[in-house]
Design a protein around this motif. Structure first.
Motif, PDB file in Angstrom:
ATOM      1  N   SER A  12       6.715  -1.455  -4.558  1.00 55.99           N
ATOM      2  CA  SER A  12       7.215  -2.643  -3.871  1.00 55.99           C
ATOM      3  C   SER A  12       6.585  -2.799  -2.492  1.00 55.99           C
ATOM      4  O   SER A  12       6.655  -1.893  -1.661  1.00 55.99           O
ATOM      5  N   SER A  13       5.987  -3.956  -2.261  1.00 55.30           N
ATOM      6  CA  SER A  13       5.478  -4.344  -0.949  1.00 55.30           C
ATOM      7  C   SER A  13       5.246  -5.845  -1.020  1.00 55.30           C
ATOM      8  O   SER A  13       5.404  -6.455  -2.075  1.00 55.30           O
ATOM      9  N   TYR A  14       4.831  -6.434   0.103  1.00 56.58           N
ATOM     10  CA  TYR A  14       4.531  -7.862   0.051  1.00 56.58           C
ATOM     11  C   TYR A  14       3.401  -8.134  -0.949  1.00 56.58           C
ATOM     12  O   TYR A  14       3.529  -8.966  -1.842  1.00 56.58           O
ATOM     13  N   SER A  15       2.296  -7.405  -0.818  1.00 59.90           N
ATOM     14  CA  SER A  15       1.142  -7.674  -1.680  1.00 59.90           C
ATOM     15  C   SER A  15       1.356  -7.161  -3.097  1.00 59.90           C
ATOM     16  O   SER A  15       0.712  -7.647  -4.036  1.00 59.90           O
ATOM     17  N   GLY A  16       2.264  -6.196  -3.285  1.00 61.15           N
ATOM     18  CA  GLY A  16       2.473  -5.623  -4.599  1.00 61.15           C
ATOM     19  C   GLY A  16       3.636  -6.207  -5.368  1.00 61.15           C
ATOM     20  O   GLY A  16       3.797  -5.923  -6.557  1.00 61.15           O
ATOM     21  N   CYS A  17       4.464  -7.032  -4.698  1.00 61.86           N
ATOM     22  CA  CYS A  17       5.619  -7.606  -5.387  1.00 61.86           C
ATOM     23  C   CYS A  17       5.894  -9.043  -4.925  1.00 61.86           C
ATOM     24  O   CYS A  17       5.735  -9.984  -5.693  1.00 61.86           O
ATOM     25  N   ARG A  18       6.266  -9.207  -3.672  1.00 60.27           N
ATOM     26  CA  ARG A  18       6.686 -10.528  -3.212  1.00 60.27           C
ATOM     27  C   ARG A  18       5.593 -11.584  -3.390  1.00 60.27           C
ATOM     28  O   ARG A  18       5.875 -12.712  -3.807  1.00 60.27           O
ATOM     29  N   GLN A  19       4.349 -11.225  -3.089  1.00 59.26           N
ATOM     30  CA  GLN A  19       3.271 -12.205  -3.215  1.00 59.26           C
ATOM     31  C   GLN A  19       3.078 -12.633  -4.665  1.00 59.26           C
ATOM     32  O   GLN A  19       2.771 -13.800  -4.942  1.00 59.26           O
ATOM     33  N   TYR A  20       3.267 -11.717  -5.597  1.00 56.56           N
ATOM     34  CA  TYR A  20       3.195 -12.093  -7.009  1.00 56.56           C
ATOM     35  C   TYR A  20       4.307 -13.083  -7.360  1.00 56.56           C
ATOM     36  O   TYR A  20       4.091 -14.038  -8.114  1.00 56.56           O
ATOM     37  N   ARG A  21       5.502 -12.874  -6.822  1.00 57.87           N
ATOM     38  CA  ARG A  21       6.602 -13.802  -7.082  1.00 57.87           C
ATOM     39  C   ARG A  21       6.334 -15.157  -6.423  1.00 57.87           C
ATOM     40  O   ARG A  21       6.631 -16.205  -7.001  1.00 57.87           O
ATOM     41  N   GLU A  22       5.753 -15.128  -5.231  1.00 60.86           N
ATOM     42  CA  GLU A  22       5.385 -16.389  -4.581  1.00 60.86           C
ATOM     43  C   GLU A  22       4.337 -17.139  -5.403  1.00 60.86           C
ATOM     44  O   GLU A  22       4.392 -18.378  -5.522  1.00 60.86           O
TER      45      GLU A  22
ATOM     46  N   ILE B 227      -1.644  -0.145   3.355  1.00 62.54           N
ATOM     47  CA  ILE B 227      -1.207  -1.494   3.717  1.00 62.54           C
ATOM     48  C   ILE B 227      -0.875  -1.507   5.207  1.00 62.54           C
ATOM     49  O   ILE B 227      -0.633  -0.454   5.805  1.00 62.54           O
ATOM     50  N   PRO B 228      -0.864  -2.678   5.848  1.00 64.28           N
ATOM     51  CA  PRO B 228      -0.516  -2.743   7.272  1.00 64.28           C
ATOM     52  C   PRO B 228       0.907  -2.234   7.519  1.00 64.28           C
ATOM     53  O   PRO B 228       1.798  -2.407   6.669  1.00 64.28           O
ATOM     54  N   LEU B 229       1.114  -1.611   8.669  1.00 62.77           N
ATOM     55  CA  LEU B 229       2.457  -1.135   8.997  1.00 62.77           C
ATOM     56  C   LEU B 229       3.452  -2.282   9.077  1.00 62.77           C
ATOM     57  O   LEU B 229       4.636  -2.107   8.777  1.00 62.77           O
ATOM     58  N   GLY B 230       2.974  -3.470   9.471  1.00 62.49           N
ATOM     59  CA  GLY B 230       3.853  -4.632   9.498  1.00 62.49           C
ATOM     60  C   GLY B 230       4.350  -5.007   8.120  1.00 62.49           C
ATOM     61  O   GLY B 230       5.376  -5.678   7.976  1.00 62.49           O
ATOM     62  N   MET B 231       3.635  -4.589   7.091  1.00 60.95           N
ATOM     63  CA  MET B 231       4.069  -4.797   5.712  1.00 60.95           C
ATOM     64  C   MET B 231       4.974  -3.657   5.254  1.00 60.95           C
ATOM     65  O   MET B 231       6.039  -3.879   4.663  1.00 60.95           O
ATOM     66  N   SER B 232       4.573  -2.420   5.558  1.00 64.32           N
ATOM     67  CA  SER B 232       5.352  -1.268   5.088  1.00 64.32           C
ATOM     68  C   SER B 232       6.695  -1.157   5.794  1.00 64.32           C
ATOM     69  O   SER B 232       7.639  -0.574   5.249  1.00 64.32           O
ATOM     70  N   ASP B 233       6.810  -1.732   7.002  1.00 63.54           N
ATOM     71  CA  ASP B 233       8.087  -1.705   7.727  1.00 63.54           C
ATOM     72  C   ASP B 233       9.206  -2.398   6.958  1.00 63.54           C
ATOM     73  O   ASP B 233      10.384  -2.096   7.170  1.00 63.54           O
ATOM     74  N   ASN B 234       8.858  -3.359   6.118  1.00 65.81           N
ATOM     75  CA  ASN B 234       9.858  -4.233   5.507  1.00 65.81           C
ATOM     76  C   ASN B 234       9.957  -4.072   3.989  1.00 65.81           C
ATOM     77  O   ASN B 234      10.339  -5.007   3.291  1.00 65.81           O
ATOM     78  N   CYS B 235       9.615  -2.900   3.504  1.00 63.51           N
ATOM     79  CA  CYS B 235       9.692  -2.671   2.063  1.00 63.51           C
ATOM     80  C   CYS B 235       9.871  -1.178   1.812  1.00 63.51           C
ATOM     81  O   CYS B 235       9.855  -0.367   2.733  1.00 63.51           O
ATOM     82  N   ASN B 236      10.010  -0.831   0.555  1.00 59.20           N
ATOM     83  CA  ASN B 236      10.216   0.570   0.168  1.00 59.20           C
ATOM     84  C   ASN B 236       8.945   1.210  -0.382  1.00 59.20           C
ATOM     85  O   ASN B 236       9.022   2.179  -1.144  1.00 59.20           O
ATOM     86  N   TYR B 237       7.809   0.681   0.000  1.00 55.91           N
ATOM     87  CA  TYR B 237       6.531   1.149  -0.538  1.00 55.91           C
ATOM     88  C   TYR B 237       6.351   2.658  -0.358  1.00 55.91           C
ATOM     89  O   TYR B 237       6.131   3.398  -1.325  1.00 55.91           O
ATOM     90  N   VAL B 238       6.463   3.130   0.869  1.00 53.08           N
ATOM     91  CA  VAL B 238       6.243   4.551   1.147  1.00 53.08           C
ATOM     92  C   VAL B 238       7.330   5.400   0.497  1.00 53.08           C
ATOM     93  O   VAL B 238       7.046   6.447  -0.108  1.00 53.08           O
ATOM     94  N   LYS B 239       8.562   4.959   0.581  1.00 53.09           N
ATOM     95  CA  LYS B 239       9.681   5.690  -0.018  1.00 53.09           C
ATOM     96  C   LYS B 239       9.499   5.848  -1.521  1.00 53.09           C
ATOM     97  O   LYS B 239       9.714   6.930  -2.090  1.00 53.09           O
ATOM     98  N   GLN B 240       9.097   4.778  -2.183  1.00 53.00           N
ATOM     99  CA  GLN B 240       8.887   4.831  -3.629  1.00 53.00           C
ATOM    100  C   GLN B 240       7.701   5.726  -3.975  1.00 53.00           C
ATOM    101  O   GLN B 240       7.759   6.513  -4.937  1.00 53.00           O
ATOM    102  N   LEU B 241       6.622   5.613  -3.221  1.00 57.76           N
ATOM    103  CA  LEU B 241       5.469   6.470  -3.460  1.00 57.76           C
ATOM    104  C   LEU B 241       5.828   7.943  -3.301  1.00 57.76           C
ATOM    105  O   LEU B 241       5.458   8.778  -4.148  1.00 57.76           O
TER     106      LEU B 241
ATOM    107  N   CYS C  29      13.464  -9.617   0.433  1.00 57.34           N
ATOM    108  CA  CYS C  29      12.779  -8.434  -0.100  1.00 57.34           C
ATOM    109  C   CYS C  29      11.286  -8.475   0.232  1.00 57.34           C
ATOM    110  O   CYS C  29      10.621  -9.499   0.033  1.00 57.34           O
ATOM    111  N   CYS C  30      10.762  -7.367   0.752  1.00 51.09           N
ATOM    112  CA  CYS C  30       9.312  -7.174   0.953  1.00 51.09           C
ATOM    113  C   CYS C  30       8.682  -8.258   1.831  1.00 51.09           C
ATOM    114  O   CYS C  30       7.593  -8.775   1.528  1.00 51.09           O
TER     115      CYS C  30
END
Length: 339
Positions: free
Chosen positions: A113-123, A183-197, A328-329
């Motif tokens: 989950s991240s902006y580029s890995g989830c939210r952008q696909y939904r957008e 990914i940029p920290l501005g992206m990872s700050d708002n998602c569970n990317y690192v936690k999930q990894l 989300c993300c």
């Protein structure tokens, strides 16, 4: 909820030398990435004849899924749409509309989950629906699966295959490096990317009984002034060589198939970095079309078709949500560099 199709949604990639620059311009449109970086990445593709393997890998995935679904009596036609290159998402959705599809499940070829890995696909799905207009199909993304037994078992098998290539007396000391796209920290700050990894890596380490592991990142593309997730895989490999390590296994857990970031950034650049410092380099496999991974996708489909079916997940975090919250993300590109 009744569904009458499956949409495989992916990133896309060039399929010839003339496609490379237009493809990368699609990828980087609206992003603060220097032109020099675009041209640098273009050269990576030209090393492979200007062809990204990702489209063929998606064709193989869809072929395997058709067999898997048919074998289990699941009658869902499969469509395919990309974000950045043909077949484009809007064309796939237009075809779905013309075929009378009203509601589709969406499998995205991105695990975390991240902006580029989830939210952008939904957008992208929403934009395509607007472009297609009235009677565009409803599209519901399948939940993320970073801790699904099928994903963990698949990646654990890949790591075991790599460990088996190392002499038994050196195996336990081998450095296991899991990589994911930075990914940029501005992206990872708002998602569970690192936690999930971190959880996926922990589960694979536990399954393979190999405790000597770390998570690193690769393929950053932003300007030097923008902070991205670190450390970089090549820097870590060089440090390991300096520390006296003898063997390194690199598992690209952040990628589902051997596309360009794997073939060039790992099989070329990271391998060269290991050779520079005398490290035995083994690149572990990706999920691709391994049977357990294909089975997992079918199981994820089944759980959405039957709401009474238990959701599978390993570890304490439990299964991910089916429908993403509004916030989300999110991505805040303006995050300043620390210090």
């Amino acid at each position: 909820m009744k569904y009458d199709a499956l949409l495989v949604q992916s990133f896309g990639g060039p399929e010839g030398p003339d496609d490379v620059i237009p493809f990368l311009e699609n990828v980087l449109r609206g992003k603060n990435v220097p032109r020099e970086r675009l041209l640098e990445v273009a050269e990576h593709y030209q090393h492979f004849g200007g062809v990204s393997p990702i489209n063929q890998q998606n064709r193989d995935l869809i072929a395997a899924l058709r067999v898997e679904l048919a074998a289990h009596g699941i009658d869902l036609p499969i469509y395919w749409g990309n974000r950045n290159w043909a077949p484009y998402l809007v064309d796939a959705m237009t075809q779905m509309k013309n075929d009378g599809v009203e509601s589709a499940l969406v499998f995205v070829t991105s695990v975390f989950s991240s902006y580029s890995g989830c939210r952008q696909y939904r957008e992208d799905l929403t934009k395509a629906q607007v472009e297609v207009g009235d009677q565009a199909p409803r599209c519901d993304k399948i939940r993320t699966y970073y801790n699904h037994p099928g994903f963990i078992e698949t990646m654990s098998s890949c790591v075991r295959e790599s460990l088996d290539q190392i002499p038994s007396e050196r195996r336990q000391r081998a450095e296991l490096i899991f990589t994911a796209h930075s990914i940029p920290l501005g992206m990872s700050d708002n998602c569970n990317y690192v936690k999930q990894l971190q959880e996926s890596c922990r589960l694979v380490s536990e399954a393979t009984q190999h405790a000597n592991w770390r998570l690193v990142y690769q393929s950053r593309s932003g300007p030097p002034t923008q902070p991205w997730l670190e450390p970089d895989v090549c820097d870590v490999i060089r440090d390991l060589g300096a520390s006296g390590a003898t063997d390194v296994i690199v598992s690209p857990i952040g990628f589902v198939s051997d596309h360009m970031e794997v073939l060039f950034d790992l099989d070329t650049e990271a391998k060269e970095a290991a050779a520079e410092v005398g490290l035995n380099f083994i690149r572990s496999g990706t999920a691709g079309v391994r049977p357990r991974f294909i089975e997992m996708i079918r199981q994820l489909i089944e759980e959405r078709l039957d709401p009474d079916m238990p959701k599978q997940a390993l570890g304490p975090l439990g299964p991910s949500h089916d429908f993403c919250p509004v916030d989300c993300c999110l991505y805040t590109p303006q995050r300043p560099r620390p210090g």
